[in-house]
Every structure is written in structure tokens, then in C-alpha cells.
Design an enzyme around this catalytic site. Structure first.
Site, short mmCIF file in Angstrom:
data_model
loop_
_atom_site.label_atom_id
_atom_site.label_comp_id
_atom_site.label_asym_id
_atom_site.label_seq_id
_atom_site.Cartn_x
_atom_site.Cartn_y
_atom_site.Cartn_z
N ASP A 1 9.98 8.80 10.81
CA ASP A 1 9.20 10.04 10.62
C ASP A 1 9.09 10.84 11.91
OD1 ASP A 1 8.67 8.86 8.19
OD2 ASP A 1 6.53 8.58 8.55
N ARG B 1 5.35 17.40 6.00
CA ARG B 1 5.20 17.86 7.40
C ARG B 1 6.31 17.32 8.31
NH1 ARG B 1 -0.14 14.59 9.38
NH2 ARG B 1 -1.05 15.67 7.61
N GLU C 1 7.79 5.20 2.09
CA GLU C 1 6.32 5.23 2.13
C GLU C 1 5.87 6.45 1.38
OE1 GLU C 1 3.98 5.56 5.74
OE2 GLU C 1 5.18 3.91 6.51
N GLY D 1 0.79 1.37 14.92
CA GLY D 1 0.32 1.29 16.30
C GLY D 1 0.90 0.15 17.11
N GLY E 1 7.24 2.62 14.34
CA GLY E 1 7.88 3.91 14.54
C GLY E 1 7.58 4.55 15.87
N HIS E 2 6.33 4.95 16.06
CA HIS E 2 5.98 5.85 17.16
C HIS E 2 6.36 5.29 18.53
CE1 HIS E 2 3.33 8.16 19.90
NE2 HIS E 2 3.71 9.14 19.10
N1 PXP Z 1 3.20 1.53 8.38
C1 PXP Z 1 2.60 2.57 7.76
C2 PXP Z 1 2.11 2.38 6.38
C3 PXP Z 1 2.48 3.81 8.41
O1 PXP Z 1 1.89 4.85 7.78
C4 PXP Z 1 2.99 3.96 9.70
C5 PXP Z 1 2.88 5.28 10.41
O2 PXP Z 1 3.83 6.17 10.05
C6 PXP Z 1 3.64 2.86 10.30
C7 PXP Z 1 3.70 1.65 9.62
C8 PXP Z 1 4.23 2.94 11.67
O3 PXP Z 1 3.23 3.18 12.58
P1 PXP Z 1 3.62 3.64 14.05
O4 PXP Z 1 4.37 4.90 13.93
O5 PXP Z 1 2.30 3.76 14.73
O6 PXP Z 1 4.47 2.53 14.61
#
Ligand code: PXP
Length: 251
Positions: A20, A60, A81, A200, A221-222
Site C-alpha cells: 500500500d 486513497r 485486505e 507496526g 509494510g511501512h
Molecule cells: N495488517 C493489517 C490488517 C494492516 O491494515 C496493515 C497496515 O496496512 C498491516 C498489516 C501492515 O502494517 P504496517 O504497514 O504498519 O507494517
């Protein structure tokens, strides 16, 4: 599913990467770059076991065309998701991702802020899960790591739960947040649910979560996309993979 090559150690844990955040950068200019599909393929080449993308109702970041390209073109598993709405369920039924993770969605939030309210939304979630299961899509619910959420997810017919690790990530050094994840993972596994976790997680904090025996999949992800700005996506993926494997080996 792969297994580890260190005999007797816990089973292999899947790393699914959420792209994302690549789409967020692209949408800043509404152009074509950076391309989340190209990022997904690079993650796979570097060792990701699956790709996650959140098609939000407000579009978005990830767009409809992205999920179609990801579904058609990635080589590993695709985890869509989504909110449990008619629109999204119809998209999932057409797209047939390997897995769909139902998440709560609020338009004003910056990112998903907590797990599903599985008791308040029980009827809607049960119907959504039934549609996913009937379409042959592995259903997962993003929930907070507490006993009522786990028991209710099982009762609703989900195949898996993704434990929300955001509270753990936001309170470093608070042992209660890790203990809640361990207890929820054990309970879910005892009920026959597959256990996933995410939100996170970073190279610095992933270890204790990766070491939880029943956790078979992490969605991250982030922190990987952020780190990729400095070392490139492939190395960012490999760093995470190494941190997970090291924690799993010493668990
Ligand atoms: N799992 C879910 C259900 C999420 O909504 C997210 C955020 O997009 C993530 C995992 C990954 O989180 P992050 O981007 O903080 O690693």
C-alpha cells in the site's frame, strides 16, 4: 508451505509484504510511479512469501487496477485486505485472491487503527466470511489480541485471525502487550484457527512476535518500504526475513 532447514525448529513463518505504501507515494502525483506491482515482484524476488494490498473504499492508495494486476501477475500468494462491504465482497468474489483479510475501515483514519469489533458486527461478518469461504478464498479477520475476539472469530467461521500488533509496537518495553499476543495466539491455535500478525512491525521489534510459535504469517509494510528508501527494497525485505528467522531459530 516451506519448512525450515534447521530440524526440530518451529515451522517456517511466511512474510507477506504490504505494498500500500508504494501506492501512497504514487498517488501523491496520481501518476504511474512507483508501481506497486513492480514493488511486489521485487519483494518476491527478495524472498517474500506473499503480497498484501488493502483496497480501501476511498481508494486513497491501492486502486482497482492494482489488485487485478497483483492477482494476475505475482508468483506468490495474494492477500486482499478489505472492509466487509458488499462492494468489496463482490470484488473479492470476482478476483479470487488466495486470502482475504477483513479489516475495519474509517474514512478519517490515517491507517487501520484497531481490530474488528467482532461482536457488534457479528451478523455482517459471518455473512461476509461465508461468501469468502464459498468462493474458495481463505478468510482472515484482523482482530485485537483478546479472548472474546478470538473466540468470536472462530464462531463466525473464519479460517484465520490476524492479530493486531499495533499496541505492542506502540508500547515498547510493556510486557503485557506481548503477553496478550502470546495468549491470543495460543487460544486461536487451540481452536484450529491459523494465526497471522501484523501492524507496526519493524526489524527492531519483530523478534518477539516472530518467536510466537503458532504465528505462521506476518504482514509488514511501512517499515520495509521506509527502509527501502535507504537500502533498496530487496535488502529491506532480506533484513526483515533475517530478523524473523533469527528470532524463530532461537525461540
Ligand atoms: N495488517 C493489517 C490488517 C494492516 O491494515 C496493515 C497496515 O496496512 C498491516 C498489516 C501492515 O502494517 P504496517 O504497514 O504498519 O507494517
Amino acid at each position: 508451505m516451506r519448512t525450515t532447514d534447521h530440524g526440530g525448529a518451529p515451522p517456517f513463518q511466511r512474510l507477506y509484504i504490504n505494498v500500500d505504501h508504494v501506492a501512497t507515494v504514487r498517488q501523491a502525483r496520481r501518476g504511474a510511479d512507483p508501481d506497486p506491482f513492480a514493488a511486489a515482484r521485487a519483494c518476491e524476488e527478495a524472498g517474500a512469501d506473499g503480497i498484501t494490498a488493502h483496497l480501501r473504499e476511498d481508494r486513497r492508495h491501492i486502486q482497482d487496477a492494482d489488485v487485478h494486476r497483483l492477482r494476475a501477475g505475482i508468483r506468490t500468494a495474494f492477500n486482499l485486505e478489505m472492509a466487509c462491504t458488499d462492494e468489496m465482497l463482490a470484488i473479492a468474489e470476482r478476483l479470487r485472491p488466495h486470502q482475504a483479510t477483513l479489516v475495519p475501515e474509517k474514512r478519517e483514519e490515517i491507517t487501520t487503527e484497531g481490530g474488528l469489533d467482532v461482536r457488534r458486527d457479528a451478523a455482517r461478518l459471518a455473512a461476509g466470511i461465508a461468501r469468502l469461504n464459498a468462493a474458495g478464498i481463505r478468510s482472515s479477520l484482523f482482530v485485537d489480541p483478546d479472548e472474546p475476539s478470538i473466540r468470536q472469530s472462530h464462531a463466525l467461521g473464519a479460517r484465520a485471525v490476524e492479530l493486531h500488533t499495533g499496541t505492542y509496537a506502540n508500547r515498547p518495553g510493556d510486557p503485557a502487550t506481548l503477553a496478550a499476543l502470546v495468549t491470543a495466539a495460543d487460544l486461536g491455535a487451540s481452536l484450529g484457527l491459523a494465526i497471522h500478525a501484523g501492524h507496526g512491525l519493524t526489524v527492531a521489534n519483530v523478534g518477539p512476535v516472530a518467536a510466537i510459535g503458532p504465528v505462521e504469517e506476518l504482514n509488514i509494510g511501512h517499515s520495509i518500504v521506509s527502509r527501502a528508501l535507504f537500502v533498496g527494497l530487496a535488502d529491506a525485505v532480506r533484513e526483515m526475513r533475517r530478523a524473523m528467522d533469527a528470532a524463530r531459530r532461537s525461540a
